[in-house]
Design an enzyme around this catalytic site. Structure first.
Site, mmCIF file in Angstrom:
data_model
loop_
_atom_site.group_PDB
_atom_site.id
_atom_site.type_symbol
_atom_site.label_atom_id
_atom_site.label_comp_id
_atom_site.label_asym_id
_atom_site.label_seq_id
_atom_site.Cartn_x
_atom_site.Cartn_y
_atom_site.Cartn_z
ATOM 1 N N ASP A 1 0.892 -1.148 0.000
ATOM 2 C CA ASP A 1 0.000 0.000 0.000
ATOM 3 C C ASP A 1 0.939 1.208 0.000
ATOM 4 O OD1 ASP A 1 -2.338 1.684 0.562
ATOM 5 O OD2 ASP A 1 -1.517 1.817 2.582
ATOM 6 N N MET A 2 0.424 2.381 -0.323
ATOM 7 C CA MET A 2 1.305 3.552 -0.362
ATOM 8 C C MET A 2 1.146 4.420 0.896
ATOM 9 S SD MET A 2 1.714 6.492 -3.301
ATOM 10 C CE MET A 2 0.219 7.370 -2.818
ATOM 11 N N ASP A 3 0.015 5.112 1.010
ATOM 12 C CA ASP A 3 -0.180 6.053 2.124
ATOM 13 C C ASP A 3 -0.253 5.318 3.457
ATOM 14 O OD1 ASP A 3 -0.327 8.518 0.650
ATOM 15 O OD2 ASP A 3 -2.286 7.874 -0.082
ATOM 16 N N ASP B 1 -1.364 -0.813 6.175
ATOM 17 C CA ASP B 1 -1.400 -0.174 7.487
ATOM 18 C C ASP B 1 -2.797 -0.114 8.097
ATOM 19 O OD1 ASP B 1 -1.955 3.299 7.113
ATOM 20 O OD2 ASP B 1 -2.062 1.850 5.493
#
Length: 193
Positions: A12-14, A168
């Site tokens: 995932d990024m953010d 996250d």
């Protein structure tokens, strides 16, 4: 960390690879205040990874409001773009990214819009290192639906059950598990094994 049994790595990024959650949450707080949604930090953090328009639909339902998701999403984006914060990379996941780079295909599956993802990944020199990037702009159903991660695996040419995801949020975990993928959570810059 031994990831030898996996053929592909998905981030995932953010909030997982890039510590952009504080600025997003600040933008959400301003947006919630603007539109009369109660702002609950932990609740909004838990919606990390859900595309902005879908987050607005969730908020409308939760608080029985009827704001236009497109307009609210545009307002949130404007608040976010006004911030001068440049999100930093998260060391623990960056280390894994760097250890696996050149060994296995790496993909990113994010609830961010494509323009935002391209901007952040380019800024940090990661865009040219990923084999697949799937954003909210590329799927019809965002997380917790598995479409994002399934599309990343497909673009990398790897069976879903041969991928591991780093996420996250519980919504991201649910999306990974629904895709048939193992998932490791990242919380406060640490891996939860």
């Amino acid at each position: 960390m031994n990831l030898d049994k996996y053929q592909g790595i998905i981030f995932d990024m953010d909030g997982t690879l890039v510590d952009s959650m504080p600025s997003h949450l600040q933008a959400w707080q301003l947006t919630c205040e603007h539109y009369g949604y109660p702002f609950e930090y932990d609740y909004m953090h838990g919606l990390g990874g859900v595309p902005t328009r879908e987050t607005v639909e969730i908020l409308n339902e939760k608080y029985q409001l009827n704001h236009d998701p497109v307009i609210v999403a545009k307002t949130k984006r404007q608040y976010w773009e006004q911030m001068t914060l440049v999100p930093q990379l998260i060391d623990v996941t960056l280390d894994i990214f760097n250890q696996q780079f050149g060994k296995k295909p790496i993909g990113i599956g994010t609830g961010a819009e494509r323009s935002h993802a391209l901007e952040l990944l380019t800024h940090h020199g990661l865009l040219n290192k990923v084999h697949a990037l799937v954003t909210a702009s590329d799927v019809s159903q965002g997380k917790p639906h598995p479409e994002t991660f399934l599309t990343v695996a497909q673009k990398m040419g790897i069976p879903a059950d041969q991928c591991i995801v780093f996420e996250d949020t519980q919504i991201g975990l649910q999306a990974a598990q629904s895709a048939g993928m193992d998932c490791i959570l990242v919380k406060d810059g640490k891996l939860i094994l």
